[in-house]
Design a protein around this motif. Structure first.
Motif, PDB file in Angstrom:
ATOM      1  N   ASN A  61       0.905  -1.128  -0.143  1.00 49.43           N
ATOM      2  CA  ASN A  61       0.043  -0.165  -0.019  1.00 49.43           C
ATOM      3  C   ASN A  61       1.027   1.363  -0.037  1.00 49.43           C
ATOM      4  N   THR A  62       0.252   2.132   0.264  1.00 45.74           N
ATOM      5  CA  THR A  62       1.135   3.574   0.186  1.00 45.74           C
ATOM      6  C   THR A  62       1.964   3.482   1.081  1.00 45.74           C
ATOM      7  N   ALA A  63       1.818   3.382   2.320  1.00 41.20           N
ATOM      8  CA  ALA A  63       2.702   3.431   3.317  1.00 41.20           C
ATOM      9  C   ALA A  63       3.713   2.424   3.294  1.00 41.20           C
ATOM     10  N   MET A  64       3.547   1.207   2.799  1.00 39.23           N
ATOM     11  CA  MET A  64       4.726   0.254   2.470  1.00 39.23           C
ATOM     12  C   MET A  64       5.544   0.635   1.478  1.00 39.23           C
ATOM     13  N   ARG A  65       5.053   1.229   0.527  1.00 43.57           N
ATOM     14  CA  ARG A  65       5.843   1.791  -0.731  1.00 43.57           C
ATOM     15  C   ARG A  65       6.935   2.568  -0.153  1.00 43.57           C
ATOM     16  N   GLU A  66       6.673   3.561   0.835  1.00 46.19           N
ATOM     17  CA  GLU A  66       7.783   4.317   1.285  1.00 46.19           C
ATOM     18  C   GLU A  66       8.851   3.594   1.940  1.00 46.19           C
ATOM     19  N   LEU A  67       8.411   2.471   2.925  1.00 42.18           N
ATOM     20  CA  LEU A  67       9.433   1.545   3.349  1.00 42.18           C
ATOM     21  C   LEU A  67      10.323   0.656   2.554  1.00 42.18           C
ATOM     22  N   PHE A  68       9.363   0.247   1.659  1.00 40.89           N
ATOM     23  CA  PHE A  68       9.862  -0.799   0.255  1.00 40.89           C
ATOM     24  C   PHE A  68      11.245   0.131  -0.296  1.00 40.89           C
ATOM     25  N   LEU A  69      11.162   1.597  -0.333  1.00 42.42           N
ATOM     26  CA  LEU A  69      11.970   2.348  -1.123  1.00 42.42           C
ATOM     27  C   LEU A  69      13.292   2.230  -0.360  1.00 42.42           C
ATOM     28  N   GLN A  70      13.196   2.201   1.002  1.00 39.95           N
ATOM     29  CA  GLN A  70      14.487   2.077   2.014  1.00 39.95           C
ATOM     30  C   GLN A  70      15.071   0.844   1.865  1.00 39.95           C
ATOM     31  N   ILE A  71      14.287  -0.231   1.589  1.00 38.24           N
ATOM     32  CA  ILE A  71      14.854  -1.656   1.396  1.00 38.24           C
ATOM     33  C   ILE A  71      15.620  -1.583   0.014  1.00 38.24           C
ATOM     34  N   VAL A  72      14.984  -1.102  -0.899  1.00 34.54           N
ATOM     35  CA  VAL A  72      15.567  -1.044  -2.527  1.00 34.54           C
ATOM     36  C   VAL A  72      16.966  -0.079  -2.197  1.00 34.54           C
ATOM     37  N   TYR A  73      17.058   1.072  -1.564  1.00 32.05           N
ATOM     38  CA  TYR A  73      18.276   1.670  -1.315  1.00 32.05           C
ATOM     39  C   TYR A  73      19.292   1.052  -0.477  1.00 32.05           C
ATOM     40  N   GLY A  74      19.103  -0.139   0.228  1.00 27.94           N
ATOM     41  CA  GLY A  74      19.888  -0.907   1.169  1.00 27.94           C
ATOM     42  C   GLY A  74      19.795  -0.414   2.447  1.00 27.94           C
ATOM     43  N   ARG A  75      18.885   0.150   2.798  1.00 29.51           N
ATOM     44  CA  ARG A  75      18.649   0.654   4.247  1.00 29.51           C
ATOM     45  C   ARG A  75      17.555   0.052   4.782  1.00 29.51           C
ATOM     46  N   THR A  76      18.081  -1.092   5.641  1.00 27.87           N
ATOM     47  CA  THR A  76      17.331  -2.189   6.398  1.00 27.87           C
ATOM     48  C   THR A  76      18.142  -2.286   7.793  1.00 27.87           C
ATOM     49  N   GLN A  77      17.185  -2.961   8.448  1.00 23.91           N
ATOM     50  CA  GLN A  77      17.752  -3.103   9.917  1.00 23.91           C
ATOM     51  C   GLN A  77      18.457  -4.654   9.837  1.00 23.91           C
ATOM     52  N   SER A  78      18.268  -5.396   8.857  1.00 24.95           N
ATOM     53  CA  SER A  78      18.717  -6.698   8.670  1.00 24.95           C
ATOM     54  C   SER A  78      19.674  -6.858   7.488  1.00 24.95           C
ATOM     55  N   ALA A  79      20.369  -5.533   6.954  1.00 25.63           N
ATOM     56  CA  ALA A  79      21.117  -5.471   5.863  1.00 25.63           C
ATOM     57  C   ALA A  79      22.431  -6.470   6.319  1.00 25.63           C
ATOM     58  N   PHE A  80      22.837  -6.432   7.190  1.00 25.32           N
ATOM     59  CA  PHE A  80      24.206  -7.146   7.712  1.00 25.32           C
ATOM     60  C   PHE A  80      24.012  -8.510   8.564  1.00 25.32           C
ATOM     61  N   SER A  81      22.604  -9.028   8.688  1.00 22.18           N
ATOM     62  CA  SER A  81      22.219 -10.187   9.320  1.00 22.18           C
ATOM     63  C   SER A  81      22.113 -11.239   8.441  1.00 22.18           C
ATOM     64  N   GLU A  82      23.020 -12.400   8.338  1.00 26.65           N
ATOM     65  CA  GLU A  82      22.925 -13.495   7.481  1.00 26.65           C
ATOM     66  C   GLU A  82      21.536 -13.935   7.494  1.00 26.65           C
ATOM     67  N   GLY A  83      20.843 -14.156   6.478  1.00 27.64           N
ATOM     68  CA  GLY A  83      19.342 -14.778   6.195  1.00 27.64           C
ATOM     69  C   GLY A  83      18.342 -13.787   6.933  1.00 27.64           C
ATOM     70  N   GLY A  84      18.624 -12.690   7.313  1.00 38.07           N
ATOM     71  CA  GLY A  84      17.593 -11.865   7.712  1.00 38.07           C
ATOM     72  C   GLY A  84      16.747 -12.099   8.666  1.00 38.07           C
ATOM     73  N   LEU A  85      15.244 -12.085   8.764  1.00 42.53           N
ATOM     74  CA  LEU A  85      14.544 -12.428   9.456  1.00 42.53           C
ATOM     75  C   LEU A  85      13.196 -13.185   8.884  1.00 42.53           C
ATOM     76  N   ALA A  86      12.931 -14.022   9.727  1.00 43.81           N
ATOM     77  CA  ALA A  86      11.761 -15.041   9.063  1.00 43.81           C
ATOM     78  C   ALA A  86      10.574 -14.312   9.195  1.00 43.81           C
TER      79      ALA A  86
END
Length: 188
Positions: A61-86
């Motif tokens: 949705n619109t709110a998720m799109r804004e956060l999705f853009l953070q992920i696309v630009y590599g700005r995530t909480q799990s960027a350096f955590s192998e396997g990320g979060l389930a």
């Protein structure tokens, strides 16, 4: 006419993604966990949201799109955590002593409802009825507890004093079992 050639193609710059560097060329190559504030519509204001994307799969949705853009630009909480979060996990499950946010209630079809923290406090137990539906919860009011400890009260005494419950939490009221909502869903 003569054709104009482009020089060397170096591809997209890699972004950090769940413990690896990925040169993303397609949406299905996007994975990551982030949280923040997204906007919905001027009359609705903003919403606090966590987003966990795996292999580009997201109902957006619109709110998720804004956060999705953070992920696309590599700005995530799990960027350096192998396997990320389930799916169904929160930032707490990364094991780094971090907390996602306050007011955390969410659920997934795969793992069900998770109550982690409400305005009343930190959730220590969820009570389920005979249908495995949440019918109550136990919490620790952290603000009041920490204030009491700061003023000299023993921590164990403060924990007992500021532990409360809401809803049906006894057998007589219809609660069949209690579960710990803080358990990592990957280990259930």
């Amino acid at each position: 006419m003569c054709s104009v050639c482009k020089g060397a193609y170096h591809g997209p710059a890699p972004i950090p993604e769940e413990g690896k560097w990925v040169a993303v060329k397609e949406i299905k190559e996007i994975s990551g966990y982030t949280h923040g504030i997204g906007w919905c519509a001027p009359q609705q204001g903003a919403c606090k949201l966590s987003l966990n994307v795996k292999d580009g799969i997201i109902a957006i949705n619109t709110a998720m799109r804004e956060l999705f853009l953070q992920i696309v630009y590599g700005r995530t909480q799990s960027a350096f955590s192998e396997g990320g979060l389930a799916i169904g996990a929160g930032l707490e499950d990364l094991g780094k002593g971090l907390r996602s946010q306050t007011g955390t209630l969410y659920g997934t079809v795969a793992k069900g409802t998770r109550y982690l923290e409400l305005t009343e406090g930190y959730i220590t137990k969820q009570y389920l009825d005979a249908n495995n539906e949440v019918c109550g919860y136990e919490y620790v009011h952290l603000g009041k507890m920490m204030e009491a400890v700061k003023n000299g009260m023993d921590a164990n005494e403060a924990l007992k004093k500021f532990t409360g419950s809401y809803g049906r939490t006894t057998e007589e009221q219809g609660a069949v079992k209690a579960i710990d909502p803080r358990i990592d869903p990957r280990k259930e």
